[in-house]
Design an enzyme around this catalytic site. Structure first.
Site, PDB file in Angstrom:
ATOM      1  N   LYS A 149       0.841  -1.207   0.000  1.00  0.00           N
ATOM      2  CA  LYS A 149       0.000   0.000   0.000  1.00  0.00           C
ATOM      3  C   LYS A 149       0.871   1.250   0.000  1.00  0.00           C
ATOM      4  O   LYS A 149       0.667   2.163  -0.792  1.00  0.00           O
ATOM      5  CB  LYS A 149      -0.883  -0.015   1.264  1.00  0.00           C
ATOM      6  CG  LYS A 149      -1.531   1.311   1.591  1.00  0.00           C
ATOM      7  CD  LYS A 149      -2.404   1.221   2.829  1.00  0.00           C
ATOM      8  CE  LYS A 149      -1.695   1.401   4.138  1.00  0.00           C
ATOM      9  NZ  LYS A 149      -1.286   2.784   4.443  1.00  0.00           N
ATOM     10  N   ASN A 150       1.835   1.276   0.923  1.00  0.00           N
ATOM     11  CA  ASN A 150       2.603   2.509   1.126  1.00  0.00           C
ATOM     12  C   ASN A 150       3.596   2.776   0.008  1.00  0.00           C
ATOM     13  O   ASN A 150       4.228   3.825  -0.010  1.00  0.00           O
ATOM     14  CB  ASN A 150       3.284   2.490   2.500  1.00  0.00           C
ATOM     15  CG  ASN A 150       2.251   2.633   3.607  1.00  0.00           C
ATOM     16  OD1 ASN A 150       1.095   2.989   3.336  1.00  0.00           O
ATOM     17  ND2 ASN A 150       2.647   2.334   4.826  1.00  0.00           N
ATOM     18  N   ASP A 206      -4.571  12.199  12.870  1.00  0.00           N
ATOM     19  CA  ASP A 206      -5.336  10.959  12.740  1.00  0.00           C
ATOM     20  C   ASP A 206      -5.150  10.126  13.995  1.00  0.00           C
ATOM     21  O   ASP A 206      -4.497  10.548  14.939  1.00  0.00           O
ATOM     22  CB  ASP A 206      -4.965  10.186  11.476  1.00  0.00           C
ATOM     23  CG  ASP A 206      -3.549   9.711  11.488  1.00  0.00           C
ATOM     24  OD1 ASP A 206      -2.962   9.655  12.580  1.00  0.00           O
ATOM     25  OD2 ASP A 206      -3.028   9.378  10.422  1.00  0.00           O
TER      26      ASP A 206
HETATM   27  N1  EPU Z   1       6.684  14.034  11.075  1.00  0.00           N
HETATM   28  C1  EPU Z   1       6.764  15.350  11.439  1.00  0.00           C
HETATM   29  N2  EPU Z   1       6.868  16.277  10.452  1.00  0.00           N
HETATM   30  C2  EPU Z   1       6.901  15.963   9.130  1.00  0.00           C
HETATM   31  C3  EPU Z   1       6.817  14.599   8.758  1.00  0.00           C
HETATM   32  C4  EPU Z   1       6.705  13.650   9.769  1.00  0.00           C
HETATM   33  O1  EPU Z   1       6.735  15.674  12.617  1.00  0.00           O
HETATM   34  O2  EPU Z   1       7.009  16.872   8.289  1.00  0.00           O
HETATM   35  C5  EPU Z   1       6.598  13.016  12.142  1.00  0.00           C
HETATM   36  C6  EPU Z   1       5.244  12.324  12.162  1.00  0.00           C
HETATM   37  O3  EPU Z   1       4.320  13.074  12.931  1.00  0.00           O
HETATM   38  C7  EPU Z   1       5.579  10.989  12.782  1.00  0.00           C
HETATM   39  C8  EPU Z   1       6.992  10.710  12.277  1.00  0.00           C
HETATM   40  O4  EPU Z   1       7.505  11.978  11.862  1.00  0.00           O
HETATM   41  O5  EPU Z   1       5.613  11.093  14.167  1.00  0.00           O
HETATM   42  C9  EPU Z   1       7.073   9.704  11.127  1.00  0.00           C
HETATM   43  O6  EPU Z   1       6.361  10.182  10.030  1.00  0.00           O
HETATM   44  P1  EPU Z   1       6.679   9.727   8.529  1.00  0.00           P
HETATM   45  O7  EPU Z   1       6.640  10.971   7.706  1.00  0.00           O
HETATM   46  O8  EPU Z   1       7.904   8.889   8.480  1.00  0.00           O
HETATM   47  O9  EPU Z   1       5.439   8.823   8.220  1.00  0.00           O
HETATM   48  P2  EPU Z   1       4.353   8.994   7.098  1.00  0.00           P
HETATM   49  O10 EPU Z   1       5.002   9.246   5.792  1.00  0.00           O
HETATM   50  O11 EPU Z   1       3.293   9.922   7.548  1.00  0.00           O
HETATM   51  C10 EPU Z   1       4.400   6.460   6.441  1.00  0.00           C
HETATM   52  C11 EPU Z   1       3.393   5.364   6.304  1.00  0.00           C
HETATM   53  C12 EPU Z   1       2.915   4.921   7.681  1.00  0.00           C
HETATM   54  C13 EPU Z   1       4.123   4.433   8.458  1.00  0.00           C
HETATM   55  C14 EPU Z   1       5.172   5.549   8.532  1.00  0.00           C
HETATM   56  C15 EPU Z   1       6.450   5.134   9.236  1.00  0.00           C
HETATM   57  C16 EPU Z   1       2.328   5.894   4.225  1.00  0.00           C
HETATM   58  C17 EPU Z   1       1.093   6.284   3.521  1.00  0.00           C
HETATM   59  N3  EPU Z   1       2.258   5.840   5.545  1.00  0.00           N
HETATM   60  O12 EPU Z   1       3.726   7.540   7.089  1.00  0.00           O
HETATM   61  O13 EPU Z   1       2.030   3.825   7.474  1.00  0.00           O
HETATM   62  O14 EPU Z   1       3.721   4.081   9.752  1.00  0.00           O
HETATM   63  O15 EPU Z   1       5.511   5.987   7.193  1.00  0.00           O
HETATM   64  O16 EPU Z   1       6.998   4.036   8.626  1.00  0.00           O
HETATM   65  O17 EPU Z   1       3.334   5.600   3.605  1.00  0.00           O
HETATM   66  C18 EPU Z   1       0.078   2.543   7.760  1.00  0.00           C
HETATM   67  O18 EPU Z   1       0.327   2.034   6.665  1.00  0.00           O
HETATM   68  O19 EPU Z   1      -0.827   2.109   8.513  1.00  0.00           O
HETATM   69  C19 EPU Z   1       0.861   3.708   8.178  1.00  0.00           C
HETATM   70  C20 EPU Z   1       0.486   4.503   9.164  1.00  0.00           C
END
Ligand code: EPU
Length: 434
Positions: free
Chosen positions: A25-26, A125
């Protein structure tokens, strides 16, 4: 009276057999956004048939693309064809973004293609606040002007330019947005402290095939030398390591024997190593791995970290394993502040868990005790279903739509591995009015 779907799980199964995992998915969501970078027809295969992909298809359609989804031989996967116009529209509305936070990943590619973009702010979320500050700071360094107005993130840049960007944290989403902006920027962009997940490598592979110059994918330093234009390609989505990991933990928790196909063991190294420490035998195979255990697992301590650390998306499985293991486990969550919300539900199954900040101390029990519970997010939902397999009696898992967002046909796969899990309809909670 409205009816809602539940998964009714009979406790006591020992999972055994083969299961095939389809694309991640991701990854697929971001590959669909990457398609926006080139006019013409992109073809993505091995895409999971889940709700989030259907929502992303609608996001991309509203940007002016033609999108078709066709089932592949395995009913859990689809081929997605995206025909991108010369000039895409550049606005993503709140009605879709609030359903799919990942739609923020159109920000980078649309800014690079169109010079301006308006994406609804996704908000928080159930697993935490999830900021955008690193996405915004990185794009500003590349010359974008970004404001937040009336619930939208608005970005403009006549022409993005290369920059050196140091991420405070190896954010998956920020790395992807910056990559997709950098491939069409003027000059060289260096992303330091970049995320290293296999999904990042997958998008870099696709962008490279499209004509981008990217060095260091899968390491903490990614260097992108911008080009003037990209061409559409056909690309196969990398296998879903989180779904594969879910099956690995489910095998260990139910004292089972499951051969997982479609994801290399190398994408789950630390997670599988934890299972070995808990007493399972894990063997890599040609297209996956096999997990076997014939006794109660032993307690292990687990700490989530960015890849290659233990994935936060398997945290519910880690807590579930600890809940039925022999001994006490310390589980630490370092990525999302709301990940432990589902623990309240797991304690309804008589799991013995105490939390303090981002630590959970879990005292393992021989058996859990079936009860009605509610899924709070995708991974929590899967974790509760598997915990239900280790419980006496029946566990009804509500809010199944969360599971549908990330696991194609989860119940059917469980049944094929010997579990008694049925999707049923039950009356929704009554609403009381004065
Ligand atoms: N964060 C910030 N600022 C930013 C970006 C991130 O503070 O500008 C923080 C977030 O709040 C969080 C942490 O950094 O605490 C990690 O965030 P990250 O950006 O790495 O995650 P994401 O891109 O929002 C993706 C996956 C998640 C998965 C995470 C970590 C997708 C669509 N989602 O989220 O997947 O947990 O990386 O591996 O790719 C899921 O599939 O159920 C899911 C939540």
């Amino acid at each position: 009276m409205t009816l809602v779907d539940l998964l009714r799980v009979a406790g006591g199964a020992r999972l055994s057999g083969d299961v095939t995992v389809v694309g991640a998915k991701n990854s697929a969501l971001k590959l669909m956004a990457a398609a926006l970078l080139a006019p013409g027809r992109t073809v993505l295969t091995n895409v999971p048939k889940i709700t989030d992909i259907a929502i992303m298809a609608e996001v991309v359609r509203r940007l002016g693309c033609e999108v078709t989804l066709t089932s592949e031989d395995d009913i859990s996967r689809a081929t997605v064809e995206i025909d991108v116009p010369e000039v895409p529209r550049h606005e993503a509305d709140y009605d879709l973004v609030r359903q799919l936070r990942a739609s923020i990943c159109v920000l980078g590619p649309l800014l690079a293609r169109c010079g301006s973009v308006r994406v609804a702010h996704p908000g928080g979320d159930a697993i935490g606040s999830r900021g955008l500050d690193m996405h915004v700071a990185g794009l500003r360094r590349m010359g974008a002007e970004i404001t937040s107005e009336h619930g939208f993130v608005i970005a403009t840049a006549e022409k993005l330019h290369g920059a050196t960007i140091w991420l405070d944290f190896p954010s998956v989403g920020a790395t992807e947005n910056l990559l997709m902006a950098a491939v069409l920027a003027d000059g060289v962009t260096e992303i330091d402290n970049a995320a290293r997940e296999p999904e990042i490598v997958d998008i870099c592979d696709m962008l490279t095939a499209m004509g981008a110059n990217i060095f260091g994918a899968g390491t903490s330093q990614i260097v992108v030398d911008g080009v003037d234009a990209l061409r559409p390609v056909a690309h196969r989505t990398v296998g879903d390591r989180i779904v594969a990991g879910t099956w690995a933990f489910a095998a260990a928790m139910t004292r089972g024997d499951v051969h997982v196909h479609g994801v290399p063991a190398a994408h789950l190294e630390i997670a599988l190593d934890k299972l070995v420490t808990s007493g399972a035998s894990v063997a890599a195979s040609e297209d996956g791995f096999r997990v076997r255990i014939d006794r109660r697992p032993s307690a292990v301590d687990i700490v989530t970290l960015p890849y290659p650390g233990f994935p936060t998306d398997l945290l519910p499985m880690a807590v579930g394993l600890a809940a039925v293991s022999e001994g006490n486990s310390l589980i630490t969550e370092n990525i999302f502040d709301g990940r432990f919300m589902f623990i309240q539900e797991l304690t309804r199954l008589a799991a013995e868990i105490r939390t303090d900040g981002h630590h959970a101390v879990v005292r393992g029990r021989e058996r859990l005790s079936g009860a009605p519970v509610t899924a709070t997010d995708i991974r929590a939902g899967a974790g509760l279903v598997v915990a239900g397999l280790c419980a006496d009696g029946t566990t009804d898992v509500g809010h199944v739509h969360h599971i549908d967002r990330g696991y194609p046909d989860f119940a059917a796969d469980l049944v094929s591995l010997g579990a008694d899990v049925r999707r049923i309809q039950a009356p929704d909670e009554p609403v009381f009015t004065m």
